[in-house]
Design a protein around this motif. Structure first.
Motif, PDB file in Angstrom:
ATOM      1  N   GLN A   1      32.584  34.409  39.942  1.00 15.64           N
ATOM      2  CA  GLN A   1      33.542  34.368  41.051  1.00 15.64           C
ATOM      3  C   GLN A   1      34.918  33.899  40.593  1.00 15.64           C
ATOM      4  N   SER A   2      34.954  33.069  39.565  1.00 13.72           N
ATOM      5  CA  SER A   2      36.244  32.544  39.095  1.00 13.72           C
ATOM      6  C   SER A   2      37.127  33.623  38.464  1.00 13.72           C
ATOM      7  N   ILE A   3      36.532  34.720  38.035  1.00 16.47           N
ATOM      8  CA  ILE A   3      37.332  35.814  37.464  1.00 16.47           C
ATOM      9  C   ILE A   3      37.160  37.117  38.245  1.00 16.47           C
TER      10      ILE A   3
ATOM     11  N   LYS B   1      31.109  43.239  44.489  1.00 14.42           N
ATOM     12  CA  LYS B   1      32.519  42.869  44.389  1.00 14.42           C
ATOM     13  C   LYS B   1      33.081  43.265  43.029  1.00 14.42           C
ATOM     14  N   VAL B   2      32.335  43.003  41.971  1.00 14.71           N
ATOM     15  CA  VAL B   2      32.790  43.361  40.626  1.00 14.71           C
ATOM     16  C   VAL B   2      32.941  44.873  40.509  1.00 14.71           C
ATOM     17  N   LEU B   3      31.978  45.624  41.007  1.00 11.95           N
ATOM     18  CA  LEU B   3      32.082  47.088  40.958  1.00 11.95           C
ATOM     19  C   LEU B   3      33.318  47.581  41.720  1.00 11.95           C
ATOM     20  N   LYS B   4      33.597  46.993  42.867  1.00 11.42           N
ATOM     21  CA  LYS B   4      34.774  47.395  43.648  1.00 11.42           C
ATOM     22  C   LYS B   4      36.074  47.049  42.922  1.00 11.42           C
ATOM     23  N   LEU B   5      36.065  45.953  42.173  1.00 10.99           N
ATOM     24  CA  LEU B   5      37.257  45.581  41.401  1.00 10.99           C
ATOM     25  C   LEU B   5      37.461  46.509  40.208  1.00 10.99           C
ATOM     26  N   ILE B   6      36.383  47.023  39.659  1.00  9.16           N
ATOM     27  CA  ILE B   6      36.446  47.921  38.498  1.00  9.16           C
ATOM     28  C   ILE B   6      36.907  49.320  38.896  1.00  9.16           C
ATOM     29  N   TYR B   7      36.436  49.778  40.016  1.00  5.13           N
ATOM     30  CA  TYR B   7      36.655  51.171  40.432  1.00  5.13           C
ATOM     31  C   TYR B   7      38.095  51.677  40.276  1.00  5.13           C
ATOM     32  N   PRO B   8      39.117  50.942  40.704  1.00  8.13           N
ATOM     33  CA  PRO B   8      40.487  51.474  40.588  1.00  8.13           C
ATOM     34  C   PRO B   8      40.951  51.710  39.148  1.00  8.13           C
ATOM     35  N   TYR B   9      40.251  51.150  38.174  1.00 16.40           N
ATOM     36  CA  TYR B   9      40.685  51.256  36.775  1.00 16.40           C
ATOM     37  C   TYR B   9      39.850  52.233  35.960  1.00 16.40           C
ATOM     38  N   MET B  10      38.992  52.976  36.632  1.00 13.37           N
ATOM     39  CA  MET B  10      38.133  53.929  35.904  1.00 13.37           C
ATOM     40  C   MET B  10      38.968  54.937  35.109  1.00 13.37           C
ATOM     41  N   ASP B  11      40.021  55.462  35.699  1.00 14.69           N
ATOM     42  CA  ASP B  11      40.850  56.437  34.985  1.00 14.69           C
ATOM     43  C   ASP B  11      41.546  55.812  33.775  1.00 14.69           C
ATOM     44  N   SER B  12      41.986  54.573  33.895  1.00 13.48           N
ATOM     45  CA  SER B  12      42.642  53.875  32.784  1.00 13.48           C
ATOM     46  C   SER B  12      41.685  53.633  31.629  1.00 13.48           C
TER      47      SER B  12
END
Length: 116
Positions: A46-48, A81-92
């Motif tokens: 949760q801290s990151i 939550k982690v998966l949702k945070l990752i999703y926007p950076y899939m293309d990068s």
């Protein structure tokens, strides 16, 4: 020793993001995540688990291994939550050599061949 691992985790928590991106400390961070009790591990995760930290770790050659370990160890709402945070950076992720490996793993394991 769970008590010792908990103490180590508490010491590392304020610098978790920074240490996750260093060659010689990313693996020990992974081990701390793996060996600490679930409640402590969830606190570390949760801290990151915020956008800037996740982007920073995902796009780093060592930090992305810590993200992979977090995905392997997280459960329930923390995992989502982690998966949702990752999703926007899939293309990068596709644009770097180390990023392509984690991208392919994420697609196979979590996004099942397409972005969710």
């Amino acid at each position: 020793n769970p008590e010792m691992n908990t103490k180590i985790a508490q010491i590392l928590k304020p610098r978790l993001r920074e240490l996750s991106k260093k060659k010689f400390s990313s693996h020990p961070i992974e081990m701390v995540l793996q060996l600490t009790p679930a409640s402590v591990r969830n606190d570390l995760i949760q801290s990151i688990s915020y956008e800037a930290a996740m982007k920073d770790l995902l796009l780093d050659q060592y930090g992305n291994y810590v993200v992979q370990r977090i995905l392997a160890l997280s459960e329930g709402a923390d995992h989502e939550k982690v998966l949702k945070l990752i999703y926007p950076y899939m293309d990068s992720l596709c644009k770097t050599q180390f990023g392509r490996r984690i991208y392919n793993k994420l697609m196979r394991t979590y996004f099942h061949g397409g972005k969710s």
